[in-house]
Design a protein around this motif. Structure first.
Motif, PDB file in Angstrom:
ATOM      1  N   PRO A 684       0.827  -0.713  -0.389  1.00  0.00           N
ATOM      2  CA  PRO A 684      -0.543  -0.120   0.143  1.00  0.00           C
ATOM      3  C   PRO A 684       0.577   1.463   0.064  1.00  0.00           C
ATOM      4  CG  PRO A 684      -0.583  -1.456   1.963  1.00  0.00           C
ATOM      5  CD  PRO A 684       0.613  -1.649   1.058  1.00  0.00           C
ATOM      6  N   SER A 685       0.478   2.204  -1.112  1.00  0.00           N
ATOM      7  CA  SER A 685       1.162   3.036  -0.834  1.00  0.00           C
ATOM      8  C   SER A 685       0.573   4.653  -0.942  1.00  0.00           C
ATOM      9  CB  SER A 685       1.622   3.953  -2.017  1.00  0.00           C
ATOM     10  OG  SER A 685       0.923   4.119  -3.114  1.00  0.00           O
ATOM     11  N   SER A 686      -1.089   4.337   0.171  1.00  0.00           N
ATOM     12  CA  SER A 686      -2.179   5.317   0.542  1.00  0.00           C
ATOM     13  C   SER A 686      -2.922   4.568   0.956  1.00  0.00           C
ATOM     14  CB  SER A 686      -2.855   6.067  -0.944  1.00  0.00           C
ATOM     15  OG  SER A 686      -3.228   5.473  -1.832  1.00  0.00           O
ATOM     16  N   GLY A 687      -3.603   5.448   1.448  1.00  0.00           N
ATOM     17  CA  GLY A 687      -5.025   4.350   2.270  1.00  0.00           C
ATOM     18  C   GLY A 687      -4.362   4.443   3.708  1.00  0.00           C
ATOM     19  N   SER A 688      -6.120   4.119   4.632  1.00  0.00           N
ATOM     20  CA  SER A 688      -5.664   3.453   6.189  1.00  0.00           C
ATOM     21  C   SER A 688      -6.527   2.423   6.390  1.00  0.00           C
ATOM     22  CB  SER A 688      -6.330   4.679   6.644  1.00  0.00           C
ATOM     23  OG  SER A 688      -7.116   5.448   6.338  1.00  0.00           O
ATOM     24  N   ASN A 689      -6.431   2.040   7.100  1.00  0.00           N
ATOM     25  CA  ASN A 689      -6.906   0.705   7.594  1.00  0.00           C
ATOM     26  C   ASN A 689      -7.112   0.752   9.140  1.00  0.00           C
ATOM     27  OD1 ASN A 689      -6.718  -1.377   5.555  1.00  0.00           O
ATOM     28  ND2 ASN A 689      -4.478  -1.589   5.631  1.00  0.00           N
ATOM     29  N   PHE A 690      -8.583   0.687   9.433  1.00  0.00           N
ATOM     30  CA  PHE A 690      -9.101   0.789  10.311  1.00  0.00           C
ATOM     31  C   PHE A 690     -10.380  -0.418  11.458  1.00  0.00           C
ATOM     32  CE2 PHE A 690      -8.452   5.409   9.871  1.00  0.00           C
ATOM     33  CZ  PHE A 690      -8.101   5.793  10.127  1.00  0.00           C
ATOM     34  N   LEU A 691      -9.598  -1.123  12.139  1.00  0.00           N
ATOM     35  CA  LEU A 691     -10.739  -1.729  13.317  1.00  0.00           C
ATOM     36  C   LEU A 691     -10.907  -1.712  14.402  1.00  0.00           C
ATOM     37  CD1 LEU A 691      -9.864  -5.471  12.374  1.00  0.00           C
ATOM     38  CD2 LEU A 691     -10.388  -5.364  14.970  1.00  0.00           C
ATOM     39  N   LEU A 692     -12.020  -1.983  14.415  1.00  0.00           N
ATOM     40  CA  LEU A 692     -12.262  -1.674  16.111  1.00  0.00           C
ATOM     41  C   LEU A 692     -13.571  -3.336  16.283  1.00  0.00           C
ATOM     42  CD1 LEU A 692     -12.935  -0.513  18.694  1.00  0.00           C
ATOM     43  CD2 LEU A 692     -14.702   0.420  17.707  1.00  0.00           C
ATOM     44  N   SER A 693     -13.170  -4.188  17.877  1.00  0.00           N
ATOM     45  CA  SER A 693     -13.752  -5.418  17.508  1.00  0.00           C
ATOM     46  C   SER A 693     -14.377  -5.659  18.985  1.00  0.00           C
ATOM     47  CB  SER A 693     -12.748  -6.883  16.613  1.00  0.00           C
ATOM     48  OG  SER A 693     -11.562  -6.578  17.697  1.00  0.00           O
ATOM     49  N   GLY A 694     -15.190  -6.426  19.278  1.00  0.00           N
ATOM     50  CA  GLY A 694     -14.949  -6.924  20.709  1.00  0.00           C
ATOM     51  C   GLY A 694     -16.098  -7.935  20.297  1.00  0.00           C
ATOM     52  N   GLN A 695     -15.595  -8.767  21.822  1.00  0.00           N
ATOM     53  CA  GLN A 695     -15.350 -10.342  21.108  1.00  0.00           C
ATOM     54  C   GLN A 695     -16.474 -11.007  22.726  1.00  0.00           C
ATOM     55  OE1 GLN A 695     -11.998 -11.960  19.625  1.00  0.00           O
ATOM     56  NE2 GLN A 695     -13.018 -14.628  20.993  1.00  0.00           N
ATOM     57  N   PHE A 696     -17.821 -11.661  22.769  1.00  0.00           N
ATOM     58  CA  PHE A 696     -17.810 -11.877  23.772  1.00  0.00           C
ATOM     59  C   PHE A 696     -18.906 -13.497  24.747  1.00  0.00           C
ATOM     60  CE2 PHE A 696     -19.120  -7.500  22.393  1.00  0.00           C
ATOM     61  CZ  PHE A 696     -18.146  -6.778  23.258  1.00  0.00           C
ATOM     62  N   THR A 697     -17.883 -13.720  24.755  1.00  0.00           N
ATOM     63  CA  THR A 697     -18.801 -14.798  25.462  1.00  0.00           C
ATOM     64  C   THR A 697     -19.801 -15.219  26.417  1.00  0.00           C
ATOM     65  OG1 THR A 697     -17.947 -15.367  27.508  1.00  0.00           O
ATOM     66  CG2 THR A 697     -16.391 -15.900  26.011  1.00  0.00           C
ATOM     67  N   PRO A 698     -21.200 -15.603  26.743  1.00  0.00           N
ATOM     68  CA  PRO A 698     -21.580 -15.364  27.850  1.00  0.00           C
ATOM     69  C   PRO A 698     -21.409 -15.355  28.297  1.00  0.00           C
ATOM     70  CG  PRO A 698     -22.562 -17.470  25.596  1.00  0.00           C
ATOM     71  CD  PRO A 698     -21.023 -17.245  25.999  1.00  0.00           C
ATOM     72  N   PRO A 699     -22.257 -13.779  29.404  1.00  0.00           N
ATOM     73  CA  PRO A 699     -21.751 -14.044  30.766  1.00  0.00           C
ATOM     74  C   PRO A 699     -22.499 -14.358  31.369  1.00  0.00           C
ATOM     75  CG  PRO A 699     -23.786 -12.914  29.900  1.00  0.00           C
ATOM     76  CD  PRO A 699     -23.432 -13.554  28.548  1.00  0.00           C
ATOM     77  N   TYR A 700     -22.131 -16.126  32.110  1.00  0.00           N
ATOM     78  CA  TYR A 700     -22.493 -16.775  32.335  1.00  0.00           C
ATOM     79  C   TYR A 700     -23.214 -16.432  34.062  1.00  0.00           C
ATOM     80  CZ  TYR A 700     -21.054 -19.892  29.259  1.00  0.00           C
ATOM     81  OH  TYR A 700     -20.770 -20.017  27.495  1.00  0.00           O
ATOM     82  N   SER A 701     -21.839 -15.757  34.450  1.00  0.00           N
ATOM     83  CA  SER A 701     -22.420 -15.648  35.912  1.00  0.00           C
ATOM     84  C   SER A 701     -22.981 -14.766  35.960  1.00  0.00           C
ATOM     85  CB  SER A 701     -20.913 -14.358  36.737  1.00  0.00           C
ATOM     86  OG  SER A 701     -20.549 -13.860  35.300  1.00  0.00           O
ATOM     87  N   LEU A 702     -23.518 -14.006  35.463  1.00  0.00           N
ATOM     88  CA  LEU A 702     -25.128 -13.078  35.579  1.00  0.00           C
ATOM     89  C   LEU A 702     -25.753 -14.097  35.326  1.00  0.00           C
ATOM     90  CD1 LEU A 702     -23.826 -10.056  33.812  1.00  0.00           C
ATOM     91  CD2 LEU A 702     -23.481 -10.285  35.768  1.00  0.00           C
ATOM     92  N   PHE A 703     -26.004 -15.607  34.636  1.00  0.00           N
ATOM     93  CA  PHE A 703     -27.213 -16.493  34.716  1.00  0.00           C
ATOM     94  C   PHE A 703     -27.132 -16.163  36.043  1.00  0.00           C
ATOM     95  CE2 PHE A 703     -26.389 -16.339  29.737  1.00  0.00           C
ATOM     96  CZ  PHE A 703     -26.929 -16.123  29.177  1.00  0.00           C
ATOM     97  N   ASN A 704     -25.872 -17.232  36.948  1.00  0.00           N
ATOM     98  CA  ASN A 704     -26.633 -17.529  38.090  1.00  0.00           C
ATOM     99  C   ASN A 704     -25.656 -16.493  39.155  1.00  0.00           C
ATOM    100  OD1 ASN A 704     -26.767 -19.314  39.987  1.00  0.00           O
ATOM    101  ND2 ASN A 704     -25.688 -21.098  39.402  1.00  0.00           N
ATOM    102  N   PRO A 705     -26.159 -15.415  39.782  1.00  0.00           N
ATOM    103  CA  PRO A 705     -25.846 -14.632  40.791  1.00  0.00           C
ATOM    104  C   PRO A 705     -25.666 -15.190  42.091  1.00  0.00           C
ATOM    105  CG  PRO A 705     -28.282 -13.850  40.142  1.00  0.00           C
ATOM    106  CD  PRO A 705     -28.094 -15.179  39.248  1.00  0.00           C
ATOM    107  N   ASN A 706     -26.551 -16.595  42.151  1.00  0.00           N
ATOM    108  CA  ASN A 706     -25.925 -17.571  43.488  1.00  0.00           C
ATOM    109  C   ASN A 706     -24.779 -17.909  43.208  1.00  0.00           C
ATOM    110  OD1 ASN A 706     -28.414 -15.026  44.753  1.00  0.00           O
ATOM    111  ND2 ASN A 706     -29.656 -17.034  44.050  1.00  0.00           N
ATOM    112  N   ARG A 707     -23.909 -18.225  42.129  1.00  0.00           N
ATOM    113  CA  ARG A 707     -22.960 -18.970  41.936  1.00  0.00           C
ATOM    114  C   ARG A 707     -22.335 -18.352  42.942  1.00  0.00           C
ATOM    115  NH1 ARG A 707     -21.187 -22.314  36.978  1.00  0.00           N
ATOM    116  NH2 ARG A 707     -18.922 -23.223  37.511  1.00  0.00           N
ATOM    117  N   ASP A 708     -21.294 -19.277  43.350  1.00  0.00           N
ATOM    118  CA  ASP A 708     -19.877 -18.788  44.455  1.00  0.00           C
ATOM    119  C   ASP A 708     -18.746 -19.127  44.018  1.00  0.00           C
ATOM    120  OD1 ASP A 708     -18.213 -17.406  46.230  1.00  0.00           O
ATOM    121  OD2 ASP A 708     -18.885 -17.634  48.035  1.00  0.00           O
TER     122      ASP A 708
END
Length: 914
Positions: A684-708
């Motif tokens: 490449p001799s001109s231009g740009s590249n941008f990347l914004l990503s978010g990666q998420f597993t299921p929030p298992y701890s939020l599904f079972n708030p009483n689990r220690d």
């Protein structure tokens, strides 16, 4: 037999070939010759002076030739059987000799009368052919130069050797070396008889090149308003020899000034009484650079550049009055130029005429030239119509006005101010009629056509035309420098046809390697990537070569193995246009890997490799990318669903107590917003590249708030991995120079910044070691088959601490799980040595700074490990990327051992480390 033209008369005919106008005539004689027996037998009456009378030619015979066709020679002479000639005294014979001599094939030409009878005459034309060239030898010339000189000089074996040919060869060879800076070159050609063949010669061409003439001084007069430095700066191909002078008041041109000679000897003569001034001069003037070679062609271009520069500075009447080059005392070249600058002009009022699409104020704002600005005709033309964008012509052409024309006319000159009227002819809006594509021998036409922004029935747009070129180049199937775009306007009906031409290039990649992988021993890899695959033709055997191709799909298979110690399998498939109507990129991938940590012990101690410990990874992903229209169509949104299963048995690499055996599952969704506007992928001799990503597993701890979770074992906590992860990458490519006639072969500055963070949803859970960041190394030697983002850093091996002062890079500390935060900054200066699609090569110099942090509380964006170095990249179509960097880690210099412990080579194979 009577000779019509004796040698003395032949010499006169020879003068005719040299361009001297003489009249050849038969010399009459009043001497009564004594007839020979042959002449008497021929019936010649020589009892008295011959009387001129007409005869009919009965026969013509050619003698003395070896190679030439005799009937052709008779035709060239102009004499034919049956013609009437006057003998003696007729001019037909002189004309015949002149005609034959003019062919430059003969060393001698003579005509004899062999018989006269009953008003008829028999003629014999005796010719002595010039020798033929049998061989030629160059002396004083490199073998690599000989072939070029032979072509330029037109030397061919079997050709006739003439003085003209030799002089032409001398001139051509002298000019060849003169253009290369050898102004004092001499060429001598010696002809010698070749006894191995009849009437043949050899040429010995001796070249004495001498030294290259270098520019000593450039003297400029008449430049009252622009100083010498600015003028000389524009002479890119004619530069003065840069020298450091101990005594700047003494000039080098001694012969021009007796006073300077005396001053020289007063200063230096007593030191070297037996030396001349020319011998002493090098002792006091030291050459720093050797780029001042004189080239006649470049000098002619530089003179035009100087005047063009004056025109851009307002001096539109500037002319080069005269110039000269002359030999300096040391064999170099001095240049003298006299310039007449003329008056400096300024822009006055600029008015518009003929514009209906855009009003005057908008056009004036885009033109960007105000009253009182320095006159610059080049700038005016560029603002009206330019290939770089931002011009008025581009505004019109983006709305279909292909027939647009803008003519700037000087309407008044008031002293030093010039008023302009810009007359615009908008013309009709052109509609695209036909779009043709040629040169795609392998790629199916629909793959190219779906990338085009210029569609039949739509209005012509220059921006769409340029964007189409970029999209074709980014396919990676064609030579980007050979993509042609040719709009063909049809003025009669207001339409335009667009012809695209492409040149296919090899882009499939094969990875076949074997190597010694340290403690794991011999490792082999076999991988193949088809970048222009065709799935729909998979069942058509006739399309396999070696696999069906042409639909722009990507298929990749890779296998790497070390027997029982290590193995890895990877498979991926990508369809860039799912459904064929929109740019929806669909990808699937599967991978599996196995590592036995006991391989190290087996290698070191020679023990038998057991299978009571291993680390297995099984995973796959499905993704769909969609091109966006807003904010612009350079944006892409990608959704992906990923799954990884990790199986551990007695695997203690992470050094986490209680986490050496068991199974962990990682199910996650990744959203990526990316924007890419680079002009091509490989360099490449001109231009740009941008990347914004978010990666998420299921929030298992939020599904079972009483689990220690704190009361559970680490293995139970890591059974279902839980995290949220964010990445941001930004890259800019800025061209620093753009040679004339080239869009890509430029110095390019690459600037990049990268950030990453991985964290928990809440404090009740423990963040697993999977998915974290590992910094340092090159991405290959890290040998990490577990789920980690490998952030390489040149000049450093993998490091395990955030403190740059601690070089804890030789071993992994207990409890190391990887970094949760990192930042990295890159600056590279790149230059391509070859942009050939079969071998793209470029070099780079880099500055790099990066660091990783165990926790967000420890994050300090200014606490960085720093490095610098040089590198090379080789992109080969069959193998992909090959490269290496030599980096010096500045923060590794603290050991006091210099570069020994601070420098590191980094190798790349198949991909660029992140």
């Amino acid at each position: 037999m009577k000779k019509l033209f004796p040698k003395s008369l032949l010499a006169i005919v020879l003068c005719c070939s040299a361009g001297i106008r003489v009249s050849a005539q038969i010399r009459d004689t009043s001497v009564t010759p004594v007839p020979t027996p042959d002449q008497q037998a021929a019936g010649l009456n020589l009892s008295g002076p011959l009387q001129a009378q007409p005869y009919e030619i009965a026969d013509i015979t050619i003698v003395g030739t070896q190679y030439l066709d005799k009937s052709l020679l008779i035709s060239l002479s102009g004499l034919n059987v049956g013609d009437k000639v006057v003998y003696p005294g007729g001019d037909q014979f002189a004309k015949a000799i002149q005609s034959l001599w003019g062919q430059r094939l003969f060393a001698n030409v003579a005509i004899y009368v062999t018989k006269i009878e009953d008003g008829k005459i028999w003629l014999e034309i005796e010719l002595q052919e010039r020798p033929r060239l049998n061989n030629f030898v160059f002396r004083g010339v490199k073998k690599s130069e000989t072939e070029e000189l032979i072509k330029k000089a037109g030397l061919r074996k079997g050709s006739v050797v003439t003085e003209s040919m030799k002089q032409n060869a001398i001139g051509v060879i002298s000019k060849h070396y003169g253009d290369k800076g050898f102004r004092n070159a001499t060429v001598n050609i010696t002809e010698r008889t070749d006894t191995s063949q009849v009437n043949a010669s050899d040429l010995v061409i001796t070249v004495v090149k001498g030294g290259k003439a270098k520019v000593n001084d450039i003297q400029i007069v008449g430049n009252d308003n622009i100083d010498d430095t600015r003028v000389k700066k524009k002479m890119k191909g004619t530069k003065e020899r840069t020298r450091f002078t101990l005594y700047p008041d003494i000039e080098s041109v001694y012969e021009d000034s007796t006073e300077l000679q005396d001053n020289y000897w007063k200063t230096f003569g007593f030191l070297y009484p037996s030396r001349t001034m020319e011998e002493l001069d090098p002792y006091f003037r030291f050459k720093l650079f050797s780029s001042a070679k004189f080239n006649e062609n470049k000098y002619a271009e530089d003179k035009e550049k100087v005047i063009a520069y004056y025109n851009t500075q307002g001096y539109r009447d500037a002319v080069l009055v005269r110039d000269t080059t002359y030999r300096a005392h040391n064999g170099g070249v001095n240049v003298a130029m006299q310039i007449s600058e003329g008056k400096k002009y300024y822009f006055g009022n600029i008015t518009w005429k003929g514009n209906s699409r855009y009003n005057d104020s908008l056009l004036t704002r885009v033109l960007g030239i105000r009253k009182g600005d320095t006159y610059n005709q080049e700038l005016l033309q560029k603002r009206l119509l330019s290939s770089e964008g931002g011009d008025i012509g581009g505004m019109y052409m983006d709305f279909g006005y292909l027939f647009f024309r803008a003519d700037p006319v000087e309407v008044a000159i008031h002293g030093d101010t010039i008023d302009y009227e810009i007359r615009i002819s908008e013309g009709p809006q052109a509609t695209i009629k036909e779009v043709r594509i040629a040169g795609n021998e392998k790629t199916n036409e629909h793959v190219i056509r779906r990338e085009l922004r210029t569609l039949p029935g739509e209005k012509f747009s220059r921006t769409d035309l340029i964007r189409s070129n970029r999209e074709i180049a980014n396919l990676g199937f064609f030579n980007p420098e050979k993509i042609g775009m040719d709009p063909v306007p049809n003025i009669q009906d207001g339409t335009v046809d667009i012809n695209y031409t492409v040149e296919e290039k090899a882009n499939d990649q094969l990875e076949l390697s074997a190597g010694w992988g340290g403690y794991i021993g011999l490792t082999g890899t076999l991988g193949v990537t088809f970048n222009n695959f065709s799935l729909r033709n998979i069942l058509r055997k006739e399309t396999w070569d070696p696999l069906p191709s042409g639909d722009g799909q990507k298929l990749s298979v890779r296998v790497s193995s070390n027997g029982k110690a290590y193995r890895s399998y990877n498979f991926s498939f990508t369809e860039p246009w799912l459904g064929g109507k929109k740019r929806n990129q669909f990808s699937v991938s599967f991978y599996s890997s196995y590592q036995n940590p006991n391989a190290y012990s087996a290698y070191i101690y020679g023990s038998t490799l057991s299978n009571n410990a291993y680390f297995k990874v099984l995973g796959g992903s499905v993704s769909l990318g969609k091109q966006l229209k807003w904010p612009d169509d350079f944006f892409t949104l990608i959704y992906s669903l990923n799954y990884q299963q990790y199986k551990l048995k007695n695997y203690n690499y992470f050094n986490i107590p209680g986490f050496s055996s068991g199974t962990s599952n990682n199910v996650n969704v990744k959203l990526t917003l990316a924007r890419s506007s680079v002009n091509q992928q490989i360099y490449p001799s001109s231009g740009s590249n941008f990347l914004l990503s978010g990666q998420f597993t299921p929030p298992y701890s939020l599904f079972n708030p009483n689990r220690d979770y704190k009361l559970e074992s680490i293995q139970d906590q890591f059974n279902l991995i839980e995290y949220q992860k964010y990445r941001f990458n930004a890259e800019w490519y800025v061209p620093l120079s753009r040679p004339k006639g080239s869009d890509n072969k430029v110095f390019v500055m690459k600037v990049a910044a990268k950030f990453g963070y991985i964290g928990r949803y809440n404090n009740r859970t423990t963040l697993s070691p999977f998915g974290r960041f590992e910094l340092g190394g090159d991405g290959l030697s890290n040998f990490a088959i577990y789920d980690r983002d490998i952030i390489s850093q040149r000049g450093y091996p993998v490091y395990y601490t955030s403190d740059p002062r601690m070089n804890s890079e030789t071993g992994q500390p207990t409890g190391y799980e990887g970094f949760t935060v990192f930042n990295k900054y890159i600056m590279e200066l790149r230059y391509p040595f070859s942009l050939n699609p079969s071998s793209t090569i470029f070099g780079l110099a880099f500055l790099e700074a990066a660091n990783g942090y165990r926790d967000v509380k420890d994050y300090n964006p200014f606490r960085l490990r720093r490095s610098a170095g040089l590198g090379m990249r080789f992109y080969l179509p069959m193998f992909g990327l090959l490269g290496f960097d030599y980096g010096i880690g500045f923060d590794r210099l603290q050991s006091g051992n210099g570069l020994k412990d601070a420098a590191k080579f980094t190798f790349m194979l198949g991909f660029e480390p992140e």
